[in-house]
Scaffold this motif. Structure first.
Motif, PDB file in Angstrom:
ATOM      1  N   LEU A 139       0.814  -1.217   0.000  1.00  0.00           N
ATOM      2  CA  LEU A 139       0.000   0.000   0.000  1.00  0.00           C
ATOM      3  C   LEU A 139       0.849   1.268   0.000  1.00  0.00           C
ATOM      4  O   LEU A 139       0.393   2.321  -0.454  1.00  0.00           O
ATOM      5  N   VAL A 140       2.074   1.182   0.505  1.00  0.00           N
ATOM      6  CA  VAL A 140       2.931   2.369   0.599  1.00  0.00           C
ATOM      7  C   VAL A 140       3.318   2.887  -0.791  1.00  0.00           C
ATOM      8  O   VAL A 140       3.054   4.054  -1.116  1.00  0.00           O
ATOM      9  N   PRO A 141       3.933   2.061  -1.660  1.00  0.00           N
ATOM     10  CA  PRO A 141       4.232   2.562  -3.015  1.00  0.00           C
ATOM     11  C   PRO A 141       2.979   2.807  -3.847  1.00  0.00           C
ATOM     12  O   PRO A 141       2.973   3.681  -4.719  1.00  0.00           O
ATOM     13  N   LEU A 142       1.905   2.054  -3.575  1.00  0.00           N
ATOM     14  CA  LEU A 142       0.659   2.252  -4.318  1.00  0.00           C
ATOM     15  C   LEU A 142       0.104   3.649  -4.058  1.00  0.00           C
ATOM     16  O   LEU A 142      -0.334   4.345  -4.990  1.00  0.00           O
ATOM     17  N   TYR A 143       0.130   4.083  -2.803  1.00  0.00           N
ATOM     18  CA  TYR A 143      -0.368   5.421  -2.474  1.00  0.00           C
ATOM     19  C   TYR A 143       0.476   6.491  -3.164  1.00  0.00           C
ATOM     20  O   TYR A 143      -0.063   7.478  -3.689  1.00  0.00           O
ATOM     21  N   ALA A 144       1.794   6.296  -3.180  1.00  0.00           N
ATOM     22  CA  ALA A 144       2.683   7.264  -3.835  1.00  0.00           C
ATOM     23  C   ALA A 144       2.370   7.367  -5.327  1.00  0.00           C
ATOM     24  O   ALA A 144       2.334   8.465  -5.898  1.00  0.00           O
ATOM     25  N   GLU A 145       2.130   6.229  -5.956  1.00  0.00           N
ATOM     26  CA  GLU A 145       1.804   6.223  -7.387  1.00  0.00           C
ATOM     27  C   GLU A 145       0.519   7.002  -7.659  1.00  0.00           C
ATOM     28  O   GLU A 145       0.446   7.803  -8.600  1.00  0.00           O
ATOM     29  N   ILE A 146      -0.493   6.780  -6.826  1.00  0.00           N
ATOM     30  CA  ILE A 146      -1.777   7.455  -7.029  1.00  0.00           C
ATOM     31  C   ILE A 146      -1.659   8.945  -6.720  1.00  0.00           C
ATOM     32  O   ILE A 146      -2.314   9.779  -7.354  1.00  0.00           O
ATOM     33  N   PHE A 147      -0.804   9.292  -5.765  1.00  0.00           N
ATOM     34  CA  PHE A 147      -0.615  10.699  -5.410  1.00  0.00           C
ATOM     35  C   PHE A 147      -0.107  11.494  -6.609  1.00  0.00           C
ATOM     36  O   PHE A 147      -0.546  12.621  -6.854  1.00  0.00           O
ATOM     37  N   TYR A 148       0.812  10.911  -7.361  1.00  0.00           N
ATOM     38  CA  TYR A 148       1.406  11.629  -8.490  1.00  0.00           C
ATOM     39  C   TYR A 148       0.699  11.365  -9.821  1.00  0.00           C
ATOM     40  O   TYR A 148       0.857  12.134 -10.769  1.00  0.00           O
ATOM     41  N   LYS A 149      -0.062  10.281  -9.889  1.00  0.00           N
ATOM     42  CA  LYS A 149      -0.841  10.001 -11.095  1.00  0.00           C
ATOM     43  C   LYS A 149      -2.194   9.467 -10.642  1.00  0.00           C
ATOM     44  O   LYS A 149      -2.412   8.265 -10.563  1.00  0.00           O
ATOM     45  N   PHE A 150      -3.091  10.391 -10.359  1.00  0.00           N
ATOM     46  CA  PHE A 150      -4.354  10.034  -9.710  1.00  0.00           C
ATOM     47  C   PHE A 150      -5.216   9.144 -10.590  1.00  0.00           C
ATOM     48  O   PHE A 150      -5.421   9.415 -11.777  1.00  0.00           O
ATOM     49  N   ASP A 151      -5.711   8.069  -9.983  1.00  0.00           N
ATOM     50  CA  ASP A 151      -6.573   7.107 -10.671  1.00  0.00           C
ATOM     51  C   ASP A 151      -7.601   6.600  -9.661  1.00  0.00           C
ATOM     52  O   ASP A 151      -7.253   5.841  -8.747  1.00  0.00           O
ATOM     53  N   PRO A 152      -8.872   7.019  -9.783  1.00  0.00           N
ATOM     54  CA  PRO A 152      -9.905   6.593  -8.823  1.00  0.00           C
ATOM     55  C   PRO A 152     -10.008   5.080  -8.682  1.00  0.00           C
ATOM     56  O   PRO A 152     -10.278   4.564  -7.596  1.00  0.00           O
ATOM     57  N   GLY A 153      -9.779   4.353  -9.780  1.00  0.00           N
ATOM     58  CA  GLY A 153      -9.856   2.896  -9.723  1.00  0.00           C
ATOM     59  C   GLY A 153      -8.817   2.297  -8.798  1.00  0.00           C
ATOM     60  O   GLY A 153      -9.079   1.316  -8.091  1.00  0.00           O
ATOM     61  N   ARG A 154      -7.641   2.890  -8.778  1.00  0.00           N
ATOM     62  CA  ARG A 154      -6.577   2.377  -7.909  1.00  0.00           C
ATOM     63  C   ARG A 154      -6.803   2.788  -6.453  1.00  0.00           C
ATOM     64  O   ARG A 154      -6.285   2.151  -5.536  1.00  0.00           O
ATOM     65  N   VAL A 155      -7.573   3.856  -6.240  1.00  0.00           N
ATOM     66  CA  VAL A 155      -7.966   4.208  -4.872  1.00  0.00           C
ATOM     67  C   VAL A 155      -8.836   3.089  -4.295  1.00  0.00           C
ATOM     68  O   VAL A 155      -8.712   2.727  -3.121  1.00  0.00           O
ATOM     69  N   VAL A 156      -9.696   2.527  -5.134  1.00  0.00           N
ATOM     70  CA  VAL A 156     -10.529   1.391  -4.714  1.00  0.00           C
ATOM     71  C   VAL A 156      -9.648   0.213  -4.306  1.00  0.00           C
ATOM     72  O   VAL A 156      -9.943  -0.503  -3.342  1.00  0.00           O
ATOM     73  N   LEU A 157      -8.531   0.030  -5.011  1.00  0.00           N
ATOM     74  CA  LEU A 157      -7.607  -1.060  -4.693  1.00  0.00           C
ATOM     75  C   LEU A 157      -7.004  -0.881  -3.300  1.00  0.00           C
ATOM     76  O   LEU A 157      -6.778  -1.867  -2.587  1.00  0.00           O
ATOM     77  N   ILE A 158      -6.747   0.360  -2.900  1.00  0.00           N
ATOM     78  CA  ILE A 158      -6.244   0.618  -1.547  1.00  0.00           C
ATOM     79  C   ILE A 158      -7.258   0.132  -0.516  1.00  0.00           C
ATOM     80  O   ILE A 158      -6.910  -0.541   0.463  1.00  0.00           O
TER      81      ILE A 158
END
Length: 306
Positions: free
Chosen positions: A238-257
């Motif tokens: 979840l740590v690198p996933l959050y960083a990825e979404i922070f810089y390239k926002f994707d609502p679908g990946r927020v659901v993955l969190i």
């Protein structure tokens, strides 16, 4: 005060400055001034430097909270801090506090019952670079943790303490920047950004606690079950996933969190029922906390990015 808009050259509109204000600040032809958009207002100023801020505090009864209070004044953007006291031992505590997270804070004057601390580091300018460094540090801490557990070498975790100290310095610098200069142009709000950075500092603390817990049982060579280690790995994803979404926002990946956090918590409860050993119990505990902390930053991310 009212001013009429003057239309020239088709798309250019002008508004005259008050003569009294212009004379007061000695404005000359060709001189640059700062114009900042603020909703329905436009703020015009001749100096973009942040205002000098001073504060005073009595540290006599603060005890162990002195370092946190000094850090709070630093984050707030204070440039000059007078610390009054009635016990000379406070001075040593202040020196220790200044050596940690408050980059640029220096004790410039020391009297019988007071100390004067000033910020001598100038105004921070590389907010974006420092913020990226925070995410990189946390990713490194996550990788180092997993590597130590896979190798069953808890001694490797001791290096995390140095990374956690760096994380504290970087997050504290960013929080001071926001309180002193406001959010950079690429971010719409200060509040959620400040909350995210504060949460990133707390995330680093979790890796410090992991280091502390497992360094106590380093010599015991306690084995970890595979399912416990896999749970910890999933939480750390979840740590690198959050960083990825922070810089390239994707609502679908927020659901993955959210989905990953829910599965980590559910599986952790199942593992606890299997009566884990001391090391396994703590790793399950930290897996839950890491997953919850990352998920706790999602709301601020949505406010910032939607």
């Amino acid at each position: 005060m009212k001013r009429k808009v003057i239309q020239i050259a088709g798309s250019t509109q002008l508004v005259s400055l008050p003569r009294k204000w212009a004379k007061k600040h000695n404005l000359m032809r060709g001189q640059e001034i700062d114009v900042v958009e603020d909703g329905e207002r436009i703020v015009v100023s001749v100096d973009s430097s942040p205002p000098f801020e001073a504060a005073e505090v009595n540290a006599s009864n603060l005890g162990a909270m002195i370092p946190r209070c000094i850090s709070a004044f630093y984050k707030r953007g204070i440039d000059s801090l007078k610390v009054n006291h009635d016990n000379s031992s406070v001075v040593g505590t202040l020196h220790s506090a200044l050596a940690k997270d408050t980059v640029g804070f220096e004790m410039l004057e020391q009297g019988e019952n007071y100390c004067l601390i000033k910020h001598v580091g100038g105004v921070p300018s590389e907010f974006g670079a420092v913020l990226r460094r925070i995410f990189l540090l946390l990713n490194t801490m996550s990788d180092e943790c997993i590597s130590a557990f896979e190798k069953e070498n808890y001694g490797l975790l001791k290096n995390l303490a140095f990374l956690e100290e760096a994380n504290n310095r970087f997050t504290t610098t960013c929080m001071r920047y926001l309180n002193k200069l406001g959010a950079p142009e690429e971010f719409c709000k200060i509040g959620p950004l400040y909350l995210i950075i504060e949460s990133l500092e707390q995330l680093g603390d979790q890796y410090k606690y992991i280091c502390q817990h497992f360094s106590k049982i380093e010599k015991e060579r306690t084995k970890l079950r595979k399912d416990v280690l896999e749970l910890f790995k999933r939480a750390n994803q979840l740590v690198p996933l959050y960083a990825e979404i922070f810089y390239k926002f994707d609502p679908g990946r927020v659901v993955l969190i959210r989905e990953t956090r829910n599965s980590v918590v559910a599986d952790a409860h199942t593992l606890i029922k299997k009566e884990p050993n001391y090391a396994e119990f703590w790793l399950v505990h930290h897996s839950i906390v890491l997953a919850q902390q990352v998920f706790g930053m999602v709301d601020a991310l949505l406010v910032l990015k939607l």
